[in-house]
Motif scaffolding. Structure first.
Motif, PDB file in Angstrom:
ATOM      1  N   ILE A  40      -8.411  -4.634  29.140  1.00 51.51           N
ATOM      2  CA  ILE A  40      -7.073  -5.552  29.649  1.00 51.51           C
ATOM      3  C   ILE A  40      -7.238  -6.773  28.595  1.00 51.51           C
ATOM      4  CG2 ILE A  40      -6.257  -6.827  31.330  1.00 51.51           C
ATOM      5  CD1 ILE A  40      -7.516  -4.580  33.551  1.00 51.51           C
ATOM      6  N   THR A  41      -6.377  -6.576  27.772  1.00 51.85           N
ATOM      7  CA  THR A  41      -6.489  -7.650  26.612  1.00 51.85           C
ATOM      8  C   THR A  41      -5.385  -8.752  26.793  1.00 51.85           C
ATOM      9  OG1 THR A  41      -5.168  -6.298  25.338  1.00 51.85           O
ATOM     10  CG2 THR A  41      -7.269  -6.163  24.935  1.00 51.85           C
ATOM     11  N   ARG A  42      -4.580  -8.666  27.773  1.00 46.86           N
ATOM     12  CA  ARG A  42      -3.827  -9.862  28.128  1.00 46.86           C
ATOM     13  C   ARG A  42      -3.675 -10.133  29.565  1.00 46.86           C
ATOM     14  NH1 ARG A  42       1.611  -7.071  24.949  1.00 46.86           N
ATOM     15  NH2 ARG A  42       0.394  -6.949  22.785  1.00 46.86           N
ATOM     16  N   PRO A  43      -3.329 -11.227  30.013  1.00 50.14           N
ATOM     17  CA  PRO A  43      -3.376 -12.010  31.519  1.00 50.14           C
ATOM     18  C   PRO A  43      -2.640 -11.204  31.988  1.00 50.14           C
ATOM     19  CG  PRO A  43      -2.640 -13.678  29.686  1.00 50.14           C
ATOM     20  CD  PRO A  43      -2.622 -12.254  28.926  1.00 50.14           C
ATOM     21  N   MET A  44      -3.174 -10.958  33.477  1.00 50.08           N
ATOM     22  CA  MET A  44      -2.560 -10.474  34.681  1.00 50.08           C
ATOM     23  C   MET A  44      -2.410 -11.493  35.507  1.00 50.08           C
ATOM     24  SD  MET A  44      -4.644  -6.991  34.978  1.00 50.08           S
ATOM     25  CE  MET A  44      -3.753  -5.971  36.182  1.00 50.08           C
ATOM     26  N   ARG A  45      -1.237 -11.235  36.422  1.00 53.81           N
ATOM     27  CA  ARG A  45      -1.009 -12.083  37.429  1.00 53.81           C
ATOM     28  C   ARG A  45      -0.638 -11.142  38.955  1.00 53.81           C
ATOM     29  NH1 ARG A  45       4.011 -15.753  35.776  1.00 53.81           N
ATOM     30  NH2 ARG A  45       4.677 -13.592  35.046  1.00 53.81           N
ATOM     31  N   LEU A  46      -0.832 -11.926  39.983  1.00 57.99           N
ATOM     32  CA  LEU A  46      -0.433 -11.231  41.191  1.00 57.99           C
ATOM     33  C   LEU A  46       0.618 -12.258  41.856  1.00 57.99           C
ATOM     34  CD1 LEU A  46      -0.521  -9.269  43.446  1.00 57.99           C
ATOM     35  CD2 LEU A  46      -2.063 -10.907  44.561  1.00 57.99           C
ATOM     36  N   VAL A  47       1.951 -11.702  41.764  1.00 57.96           N
ATOM     37  CA  VAL A  47       3.103 -12.503  41.773  1.00 57.96           C
ATOM     38  C   VAL A  47       3.632 -12.237  43.365  1.00 57.96           C
ATOM     39  CG1 VAL A  47       5.429 -13.011  41.212  1.00 57.96           C
ATOM     40  CG2 VAL A  47       3.757 -12.251  39.417  1.00 57.96           C
ATOM     41  N   ILE A  48       3.807 -13.450  44.072  1.00 54.87           N
ATOM     42  CA  ILE A  48       4.296 -13.459  45.342  1.00 54.87           C
ATOM     43  C   ILE A  48       5.763 -13.893  45.343  1.00 54.87           C
ATOM     44  CG2 ILE A  48       3.787 -14.329  47.879  1.00 54.87           C
ATOM     45  CD1 ILE A  48       0.831 -14.607  46.891  1.00 54.87           C
ATOM     46  N   THR A  49       6.581 -13.124  46.188  1.00 57.81           N
ATOM     47  CA  THR A  49       7.880 -13.321  46.028  1.00 57.81           C
ATOM     48  C   THR A  49       8.428 -13.324  47.509  1.00 57.81           C
ATOM     49  OG1 THR A  49       8.861 -11.162  46.070  1.00 57.81           O
ATOM     50  CG2 THR A  49       8.135 -12.250  43.857  1.00 57.81           C
ATOM     51  N   PRO A  50       9.886 -14.078  47.633  1.00 57.83           N
ATOM     52  CA  PRO A  50      10.490 -13.429  49.046  1.00 57.83           C
ATOM     53  C   PRO A  50      10.816 -11.880  48.819  1.00 57.83           C
ATOM     54  CG  PRO A  50      11.365 -15.138  47.736  1.00 57.83           C
ATOM     55  CD  PRO A  50      10.513 -14.734  46.872  1.00 57.83           C
ATOM     56  N   GLY A  51      11.270 -11.577  50.161  1.00 57.66           N
ATOM     57  CA  GLY A  51      11.407 -10.231  50.521  1.00 57.66           C
ATOM     58  C   GLY A  51      12.559  -9.724  49.803  1.00 57.66           C
ATOM     59  N   THR A  52      13.776 -10.654  49.197  1.00 55.69           N
ATOM     60  CA  THR A  52      14.574 -10.155  48.414  1.00 55.69           C
ATOM     61  C   THR A  52      14.512 -11.329  47.221  1.00 55.69           C
ATOM     62  OG1 THR A  52      16.371  -9.252  50.077  1.00 55.69           O
ATOM     63  CG2 THR A  52      17.146 -10.121  47.810  1.00 55.69           C
ATOM     64  N   PHE A  53      14.170 -10.691  45.950  1.00 58.77           N
ATOM     65  CA  PHE A  53      13.649 -11.668  44.948  1.00 58.77           C
ATOM     66  C   PHE A  53      14.626 -11.395  43.591  1.00 58.77           C
ATOM     67  CE2 PHE A  53      11.126  -8.010  44.899  1.00 58.77           C
ATOM     68  CZ  PHE A  53      10.857  -7.761  43.479  1.00 58.77           C
ATOM     69  N   ILE A  54      14.583 -12.300  42.655  1.00 61.09           N
ATOM     70  CA  ILE A  54      15.102 -12.194  41.420  1.00 61.09           C
ATOM     71  C   ILE A  54      14.171 -11.331  40.466  1.00 61.09           C
ATOM     72  CG2 ILE A  54      15.911 -13.375  39.295  1.00 61.09           C
ATOM     73  CD1 ILE A  54      16.416 -15.846  41.119  1.00 61.09           C
ATOM     74  N   ASP A  55      14.452 -10.230  40.347  1.00 65.33           N
ATOM     75  CA  ASP A  55      13.770  -9.253  39.467  1.00 65.33           C
ATOM     76  C   ASP A  55      13.810  -9.422  38.107  1.00 65.33           C
ATOM     77  OD1 ASP A  55      11.959  -7.047  39.186  1.00 65.33           O
ATOM     78  OD2 ASP A  55      13.505  -5.611  39.033  1.00 65.33           O
ATOM     79  N   GLU A  56      15.257  -9.604  37.366  1.00 67.35           N
ATOM     80  CA  GLU A  56      15.632  -9.995  35.934  1.00 67.35           C
ATOM     81  C   GLU A  56      16.605 -10.952  36.088  1.00 67.35           C
ATOM     82  OE1 GLU A  56      15.978  -6.639  33.316  1.00 67.35           O
ATOM     83  OE2 GLU A  56      15.228  -5.277  35.106  1.00 67.35           O
ATOM     84  N   ALA A  57      16.536 -11.746  34.838  1.00 71.95           N
ATOM     85  CA  ALA A  57      17.558 -12.456  34.634  1.00 71.95           C
ATOM     86  C   ALA A  57      17.568 -12.619  33.060  1.00 71.95           C
ATOM     87  CB  ALA A  57      17.308 -14.061  35.144  1.00 71.95           C
ATOM     88  N   PRO A 206       4.738  -3.829  20.684  1.00 73.10           N
ATOM     89  CA  PRO A 206       4.825  -5.214  21.263  1.00 73.10           C
ATOM     90  C   PRO A 206       3.947  -6.116  21.267  1.00 73.10           C
ATOM     91  CG  PRO A 206       5.856  -3.255  22.538  1.00 73.10           C
ATOM     92  CD  PRO A 206       4.738  -2.530  21.498  1.00 73.10           C
ATOM     93  N   HIS A 207       3.924  -7.078  20.790  1.00 77.42           N
ATOM     94  CA  HIS A 207       2.971  -8.089  20.727  1.00 77.42           C
ATOM     95  C   HIS A 207       2.984  -9.314  22.074  1.00 77.42           C
ATOM     96  CE1 HIS A 207       1.714  -8.469  16.133  1.00 77.42           C
ATOM     97  NE2 HIS A 207       2.368  -7.137  16.564  1.00 77.42           N
ATOM     98  N   SER A 208       1.965  -9.716  22.237  1.00 80.85           N
ATOM     99  CA  SER A 208       1.801 -10.620  23.417  1.00 80.85           C
ATOM    100  C   SER A 208       3.229 -11.465  23.590  1.00 80.85           C
ATOM    101  CB  SER A 208       0.811 -11.584  23.324  1.00 80.85           C
ATOM    102  OG  SER A 208       0.566 -12.496  24.294  1.00 80.85           O
ATOM    103  N   GLU A 209       3.487 -11.884  24.664  1.00 81.95           N
ATOM    104  CA  GLU A 209       4.609 -12.716  25.225  1.00 81.95           C
ATOM    105  C   GLU A 209       4.235 -14.157  24.637  1.00 81.95           C
ATOM    106  OE1 GLU A 209       7.421 -13.727  29.032  1.00 81.95           O
ATOM    107  OE2 GLU A 209       5.669 -12.718  29.295  1.00 81.95           O
ATOM    108  N   ILE A 210       2.943 -14.474  24.559  1.00 75.67           N
ATOM    109  CA  ILE A 210       2.744 -15.649  24.045  1.00 75.67           C
ATOM    110  C   ILE A 210       3.188 -15.924  22.620  1.00 75.67           C
ATOM    111  CG2 ILE A 210       0.540 -16.910  23.216  1.00 75.67           C
ATOM    112  CD1 ILE A 210      -0.989 -15.872  25.384  1.00 75.67           C
TER     113      ILE A 210
END
Length: 453
Positions: A40-57, A206-210
């Motif tokens: 694992i060479t890039r950051p990982m996150r645990l994301v907590i959202t509402p039950g209905t959430f914005i998946d993509e914008a 694909p390079h890092s989002e950074i």
């Protein structure tokens, strides 16, 4: 990866297993020309959202001058929800209600105060996407990219892509690929301010989002690529499904990055019917997922001798489906051509814009041979760039270049015991950042291009 359905009320443990074993039906294939890093060479996150959430914008400027927004909600209440996409600095609110599948497509005329993003003025706006239960923010630049004949038009004006190729490997004696903001900024600054560049090819994956977010901030146009490289298994349905998934993930992650103008579907793939169908599907996928950018692939050249004189072109059926043609060419390095013969080589004119996606020659930093100018010397690399750029000036439809490569990088296949020792030495700078003489040749060429000469 959503874990909602497998969570317990307490005492959850998240375990991630990583298998980086190269596989014959994988992408990239088992044999490459760069160092593959595992784990694992890039950051990982645990994301907590509402039950209905914005998946993509996805928020962008369309070619007809409108601010368009595509927002996808996920969850049991995704349908029929009001969505606002606000750009406070412009007083803009693109609003609407999601359809039965939880998707909103809406647009509004771009305000007259809008400042278009460009390498000279990389203006970014704070974007807020809001629903009843969720909020998502981003920083987005607005610009258009298109082609007209053999021209590439940024915001409606012709542009020459003054670039370089870059691997995701930091500067240093023992570089890693765990890219940090400081590491990415050092690489991109060497392109932007060191070479006077406006373009970077992020090879071959694909390079890092950074890095892509920094390109937005710093003002560098980007070629983004997936590792459909050399001899992937073009007849294998699993390989195609894997590549399509990679491409979709890459586009969906970075569709809001104004810096990215080119999606590349492949690098140096030999022409076969299976390959043509495989890559044709990927090109179709790009156009279905993102109609605001251009699609390309780094192609192999076709060389013939006519009246004793070399004539070079792109004889690839994939070219018909691409917006920008790209050629990897190493005349004088992987061929027996004398460097003095390069400027007089004939290239077939194309009906689309063409870029040199790669050219280069190895040089071991500090190895000087001013008399013989042997290969791997800094003098040979300098002369190679001088002659190749002279050749490039004579190509009427050439609209940019990303020579190979910014810095020397790890490459296990490169095992010359004196000059390589596990490094590809085509960098214009050493692993630690020492600039070789060819660096200044390319910089002078780009300074002249920047001045309109």
């Amino acid at each position: 990866m959503e874990v909602t359905d497998v969570l317990r009320t307490s005492q959850n443990q998240l375990t991630v297993g990583v298998d980086s074993t190269p596989k014959a039906d994988g992408a990239p294939p088992p044999v490459t020309d760069w160092e593959n890093y595992g784990g694992i060479t890039r950051p990982m996150r645990l994301v907590i959202t509402p039950g209905t959430f914005i998946d993509e914008a996805w928020v962008r400027l369309t070619r007809d001058g409108r601010i368009a927004a595509t927002v996808k909600l996920d969850g049991p209440q995704a349908a029929g929800q009001d969505v606002h996409v606000r750009v406070a600095e412009l007083g803009l609110d693109v609003t609407g209600r999601t359809d039965a599948s939880g998707v909103l497509n809406a647009s509004a005329a771009a305000p007259k105060a809008l400042v278009r993003w460009s390498p000279d003025k990389p203006k970014l706006y704070d974007i807020a996407v809001e629903t009843r239960d969720d909020h998502l923010s981003d920083r987005v630049g607005f610009r258009t990219i298109e082609t007209k004949g053999s021209e590439i038009l940024l915001n409606g004006k012709p542009i020459f892509l003054r670039g370089i190729s870059v691997h995701e490997e930091e500067f240093g004696d023992n570089p890693a690929r765990t890219i940090t903001e400081a590491g990415a900024r050092a690489l991109l600054s060497e392109v932007k301010t060191g070479l006077h560049g406006n373009f970077v090819r992020l090879a071959h994956y694909p390079h890092s989002e950074i890095t892509t977010r920094l390109a937005d901030e710093m003002g560098l146009l980007v070629w983004s690529e997936i590792p459909v490289y050399w001899l992937v298994d073009f007849g294998n349905p699993r390989t195609l499904a894997l590549a399509r998934g990679m491409l979709a993930d890459n586009i969906r992650r970075d569709r809001n990055r104004a810096s990215i103008i080119l999606w590349s579907v492949a690098n140096e793939t030999p022409i076969t019917d299976l390959r043509n169908r495989f890559l044709g599907q990927l090109v179709d996928d790009v156009k279905a997922l993102d109609d605001t950018r251009l699609v390309t692939a780094a192609l192999l050249t076709d060389r013939k001798t006519v009246d004793g004189h070399p004539v070079i072109g792109l004889n690839d059926p994939l070219a018909d489906k691409l917006d920008v043609l790209a050629a990897n060419t190493y005349n004088g390095w992987y061929t027996d051509d004398a460097l003095d013969d390069l400027p007089s080589m004939t290239w077939k004119a194309t009906d689309k814009p063409m870029v040199f996606s790669e050219f280069g020659a190895d040089a071991l930093s500090g190895f000087s041979d001013p008399v013989l100018k042997r290969k791997f010397s800094e003098e040979f690399q300098k002369a190679y760039y001088e002659k190749t750029l002279a050749m490039a000036r004579a190509i009427p439809t050439l609209r940019g270049m990303s020579p190979w490569i910014l810095k020397d990088f790890r490459a296990p296949r490169r095992q010359h015991p004196i000059y390589q020792q596990g490094w590809n030495r085509k960098g214009l700078v050493s692993p630690t950042g020492r600039r070789k003489p060819a660096f200044f040749v390319l910089r002078a060429f780009y300074e002249a291009k920047e001045a309109g000469k």
